[in-house]
Structures are given as structure tokens and as C-alpha cells.
Scaffold this motif. Sequence first.
Motif, mmCIF file in Angstrom:
data_model
loop_
_atom_site.group_PDB
_atom_site.id
_atom_site.type_symbol
_atom_site.label_atom_id
_atom_site.label_comp_id
_atom_site.label_asym_id
_atom_site.label_seq_id
_atom_site.Cartn_x
_atom_site.Cartn_y
_atom_site.Cartn_z
ATOM 1 N N ASP A 74 -9.121 -1.544 -9.933
ATOM 2 C CA ASP A 74 -8.715 -2.595 -8.874
ATOM 3 C C ASP A 74 -8.502 -4.013 -9.733
ATOM 4 N N GLU B 91 -13.546 5.489 2.667
ATOM 5 C CA GLU B 91 -12.311 5.664 3.719
ATOM 6 C C GLU B 91 -11.165 4.851 3.413
ATOM 7 N N GLY B 92 -11.326 3.659 2.921
ATOM 8 C CA GLY B 92 -10.300 2.874 2.551
ATOM 9 C C GLY B 92 -9.221 2.154 3.615
ATOM 10 N N LYS B 93 -10.318 1.529 4.897
ATOM 11 C CA LYS B 93 -9.494 0.762 5.959
ATOM 12 C C LYS B 93 -8.982 -0.410 5.298
ATOM 13 N N LYS C 266 -20.521 -2.562 -2.745
ATOM 14 C CA LYS C 266 -19.212 -2.159 -2.565
ATOM 15 C C LYS C 266 -18.210 -2.631 -3.905
ATOM 16 N N GLY D 242 -16.151 -4.963 -3.753
ATOM 17 C CA GLY D 242 -15.009 -5.895 -3.315
ATOM 18 C C GLY D 242 -14.435 -5.625 -1.738
ATOM 19 N N GLY E 236 -9.285 -4.403 -0.459
ATOM 20 C CA GLY E 236 -8.248 -3.295 -0.503
ATOM 21 C C GLY E 236 -8.476 -2.692 -2.075
ATOM 22 N N GLY E 237 -7.607 -1.879 -2.526
ATOM 23 C CA GLY E 237 -7.749 -1.221 -3.552
ATOM 24 C C GLY E 237 -6.539 -0.833 -4.126
ATOM 25 N N GLY E 238 -6.281 -0.526 -5.435
ATOM 26 C CA GLY E 238 -5.215 0.138 -5.932
ATOM 27 C C GLY E 238 -3.898 -0.785 -5.847
ATOM 28 N N ASN F 261 -5.524 8.713 4.604
ATOM 29 C CA ASN F 261 -5.496 7.903 3.278
ATOM 30 C C ASN F 261 -5.605 8.922 2.061
ATOM 31 N N TRP G 42 -2.598 3.506 -1.901
ATOM 32 C CA TRP G 42 -3.608 3.208 -2.775
ATOM 33 C C TRP G 42 -2.685 3.373 -4.026
HETATM 34 P P1 ADP Z 1 -13.172 0.142 3.676
HETATM 35 O O1 ADP Z 1 -12.075 -0.866 4.049
HETATM 36 O O2 ADP Z 1 -13.031 1.339 4.574
HETATM 37 O O3 ADP Z 1 -14.542 -0.103 3.255
HETATM 38 P P2 ADP Z 1 -11.782 -0.434 1.225
HETATM 39 O O4 ADP Z 1 -10.259 -0.353 1.723
HETATM 40 O O5 ADP Z 1 -12.154 -1.643 0.944
HETATM 41 O O6 ADP Z 1 -12.508 0.556 2.462
HETATM 42 O O7 ADP Z 1 -11.751 0.820 -0.346
HETATM 43 C C1 ADP Z 1 -12.948 0.769 -0.763
HETATM 44 C C2 ADP Z 1 -12.634 1.446 -2.142
HETATM 45 O O8 ADP Z 1 -11.928 2.699 -2.284
HETATM 46 C C3 ADP Z 1 -12.020 0.589 -3.023
HETATM 47 O O9 ADP Z 1 -12.376 0.254 -4.296
HETATM 48 C C4 ADP Z 1 -10.674 1.226 -3.112
HETATM 49 O O10 ADP Z 1 -9.937 0.927 -4.389
HETATM 50 C C5 ADP Z 1 -11.067 2.635 -2.885
HETATM 51 N N1 ADP Z 1 -9.771 3.415 -2.346
HETATM 52 C C6 ADP Z 1 -9.229 3.354 -1.388
HETATM 53 N N2 ADP Z 1 -8.316 4.366 -0.991
HETATM 54 C C7 ADP Z 1 -8.541 4.922 -2.136
HETATM 55 C C8 ADP Z 1 -7.526 6.285 -2.362
HETATM 56 N N3 ADP Z 1 -6.801 6.594 -1.507
HETATM 57 N N4 ADP Z 1 -7.749 6.789 -3.576
HETATM 58 C C9 ADP Z 1 -8.776 6.210 -4.354
HETATM 59 N N5 ADP Z 1 -9.472 5.282 -4.071
HETATM 60 C C10 ADP Z 1 -9.232 4.510 -2.999
#
Ligand code: ADP
Length: 556
Positions: free
Chosen positions: A4, A69-71, A105, A107, A110-112, A379, A409
Amino acid sequence: MKTDIEISQAVELKPIVQIAEKIGLAADDLELYGKYKAKVGYETIQKLNSRNDGKLILVTAINPTPAGEGKSTVTIGLADALNQLDCQTMIALREPSLGPVMGVKGGATGGGYAQVLPMEDINLHFTGDMHAITTANNALSAFIDNHIHQGNTLNIDSRRVIWKRVVDLNDRALRQVIVGLGGPVQGVPREDGFDITVASEIMAILCLATDIDNLKARLGNIVIGYTYDRKPVTVSQLGVQGAMALLLKDALKPNLVQTIEGTPAFVHGGPFANIAHGCNSVLATQSALKLADYVVTEAGFGADLGAEKFLDIKVPHLSKAPDAIVIVATIRALKMHGGLAKDALANEDTEALKRGFSNLKQHIENMQQYNIPVIVAINQFVSDTEAEFDVLTQLCQELNVTVRRANVWGEGGKGGLDLAKAVVEAIKQQPSNYQRLYQDSQSIEEKTQAIVEKIYHGKKVNFSAKAKAQLKTFEQYGWQHLPVCMAKTQYSFSDDATKLGAPKDFEVTIREFVPKLGAGFIVALTGDVMTMPGLPKTPAGLNMDVTSDGQAVGLF
Ligand code: ADP
């Protein structure tokens, strides 16, 4: 594959003044914190009041699992996708806390290819809001101890001070401390403790306040403890709400940043959803609604915590309820809810997926109770198979709920176009007709029961002897009209973190209530949920570093 932080550091950021133009704000409307971050001042916010509201999209999720989950990622990617569709969109997100950043965590930006930037700044000290909140909180602690030391004219019972100190770190060693040791000149010894800043009432107040006067009134209403004859003592009796508001005057202003694709984003306020109310600030969400046609916002953890609190605690302070709710799920996490071990998640397993769907199903039905259109966002992870995707789509269709796959992502906004189109369509087709879960006039006991029965689907609520006694005194103090903010594990619908999926026949025990009169709610502590987390055996901080030219390394 790039991390990220590597992706984010390769992006050429646009000056924040240019980003602000997209939402009709001029340089004069901004208070700059360097080139890429700005706060929006009160005068500008006030000017927006007369404008119409945009559409509000709330992003929430299934119960989190270690599979992720990647919210935030979907929130950001969905907004980028909406902008690609020429829907003028902005984001309203929470600020990360250094507790999880250093702990588990890494961070919360977000991610990617779906990130808010500059991610190092946002994840670390940002514009200093956490510092201001921590300082205002601890200033009050100092005022309380000083009052007791200087003669205690308010007759505060030092054994019944409920106001705690805070620090924005996971530090279990500070959960219980004794202050004032060392003899008469060092103050009056008493038991105290530390919470994490994001669980503090000051954070909740900052997130619910509508302007400075409202902030000050809320600070004045804080109950810090009780007198020897068991009367509540408020901050206004101590007379320090002005000083505290002064410490928070800049922190209350929303922070403007940008996504990788240049979507404007307010990142402001960051209460946890398991031990606090879990939503970004009312001021940021409300201002965003006036500045954009679509606002995508996020509530913390699963929909049983963050979304319930968004809908029952935050919405009454907004000019409108969400027009759509997006529930984020991943095939991996659903397989874990179906009993699959973390190290087996890369294997295709439609049976585990079907079993784990029970968790998503309950969240869908829960959110539908609020009479707001619900859309499921899957996701997408690289390990997902087409067979699994087909099964999940089928299961959602049987419930008559729209489901879309999102690969934000991997692809940024482009990977979220299908989802964005479905959300716009749902908003057009089905008007939201928000209905709250409970009414203010119900008792605290009834409100707690409503949440446990209608959202967690538990059999019964047990109140400890202490909680029962509190309910009686709260009634005498006239606090029963307040909403209830549940403090519960995020991993399960129940108060037992090990019960995944959709557990049935469980009972929830309320150990204790904590009055938060400034925030305007009563916290109900369930099970053994802690308001000061600890660090894991291998904290994320072990991977972090900074280069000699000041670049962050290993921040996820
Ligand atoms: P949440 O908000 O649910 O806690 P985040 O959006 O912060 O989750 O994502 C947590 C981690 O998961 C981040 O480092 C992100 O890069 C990773 N991540 C999210 N979606 C994906 C995906 N589709 N594939 C791989 N990694 C993902």
C-alpha cells in the motif's frame, strides 16, 4: 506485488487547493496544513447551510475476521468509481488511531489502488486532531485532581471519579493506575486509568458537535464523577468547558485530503465502533452533503456495531439518513464465518461459504429493518474462484438483494464501476424511508433489549447487579431518554468473540453502564470488552522504519 505504501508513494499528489475546486471551495475557504492537507473553516461551513443535501451512501460490513474485509478500501474505490461515472462525489472517512496503526492493522487509509493520501501523514500525526483531543481530555483530568487537591469545594468523592486519562496508543499497562502518590504536595492519591483516545467521550463529542457553541455545551454536560452524597458532578460545575473548547477549536474543523484518483475526501474524527460510536464527524459528513451530489461514508467494524450506531446515534444529528447502505463482504471472510481455518482460505470451498453466508444474511436483514436500500459489495481477492462468486451471487439473489463484485483494490475506481452503477440505480429506484430501531422515550433497558434482539438476535439481556442499580439511579437523574452505545466485541453478533456466523440462543450480559452526557448517550459495556486495547505479540510497529531522507517504511 506493491505494498500500500509503495503504491501511495508513487502517486503524484495534486495541490489540495485544486482538489477543493472540485467541490466548489476556493483557496480562501481552506486553512492549509502543507500542500496536500487542509482544514475547512467555520465561516465556510456556515455558508453551506442553505444548500440542498446530496445523496448519502453508508458503507458497512459483515463481522470482521482476521481474513480482512476492506471497508475503507471499498468506500474509497466506490467514490472514485462514482466520479468516473460523472456523479460528483466526495468521501467522509474516520481518522486512523495510532493504537491499531502500531498494533495490528498498519493503517486505515484504504489499500491497493483505493487509498486516501498522503497516507503516511493521515496514519501518523495528520493535522494534530488526536493530540488536541488527548490534551483536552487530560486537561480535564488535571483540573479534576487539582480541584480535589485545592480543597474540593464540590465535594467530589475521589473514589467515584469516572473520568479517565487517555493516550492514543495500545498500552495495557495503563489500564489501571494510581495517581497522586508521593505525599501531600503531589495531590490526593486515587485510582485512575487510561482509555485509548478514540474511546474517549471527547472524541465522541467532537464527532457529534455541530458547531463551537454546541461543542462547548456538550463539554459542559460531561459527568466526571459523583459527590460523597452521590450527586453527579459536571464539567460546567468545574467551569473548564471554555478551556477545553479552546484546545479543540481547530480539531473540530474537517480535514480535506484526496484519493489516488483525486476524489476529495474529508477524513475527520475517529471513534472506534466496538467501544465508542464508530462514525466520522457530523460536521464533516454534513458539510460533504452540501458540497457534493454523492457522499460515501463508512462506519466502523461490522454493521451490528458501526452501522447500528450510525443509524441510531448519528443520523438524528444529520439533516438526512443514508439513501443506500453498502454491505462489504469477502468470500474469504465468509468462509471463515463458515468454519474454515485462516491457513485454508485460499482453497475453494463453497460449502464453508454457504455456511458463513449466515453472517452476511443477518446483516442484510438487519439493515433492511431501517427501510433503506441495501446493496452487497463483494470485495474481490485474488484467491476468489468463479464457482464461489456464483454461489454467493445466487445466495444474495434468493434474498432479493443486489450484489456486485468490486476490484477497487486492484484497479481503483475502474474496478468499482459495476458497484457504483448499482448503487446509483438503487437510490433512484427505492426511496429511503429511514426508521430508527428504538424511540428516545423508551427506557435504557428497552433500548438495550431492542439492539440485542433486533440486531444481534440474542435470546435475552442480563444486567449485572451493578448495571441494575445504575439503571435506577440514571432514571432519577433523568437520563433515560438517551440512546445506548453498545461496547461489544466486533468479531461476533454475540458478546463472545469466538461465536462466528450467526449464533443463536445466546444471552448478552451488560456488565456496567457508563454515562456520557456530553456525547449524549449511555455506553453499555458487555462481556470483557476493554476500552484500552493491548499490543499483540508481534506489533505492526516492528516492521516500521524511516529512511535518512524522512520517507516512511513499512506503514503497511
Ligand atoms: P477495513 O476498513 O474493513 O478495516 P481496510 O479497507 O482498511 O479494511 O483494508 C484492510 C487491509 O486489507 C488493507 O491493507 C488493504 O490493502 C487490504 N485489502 C483490502 N481489500 C483487499 C483486496 N481486495 N485484496 C487484497 N487486500 C485487500
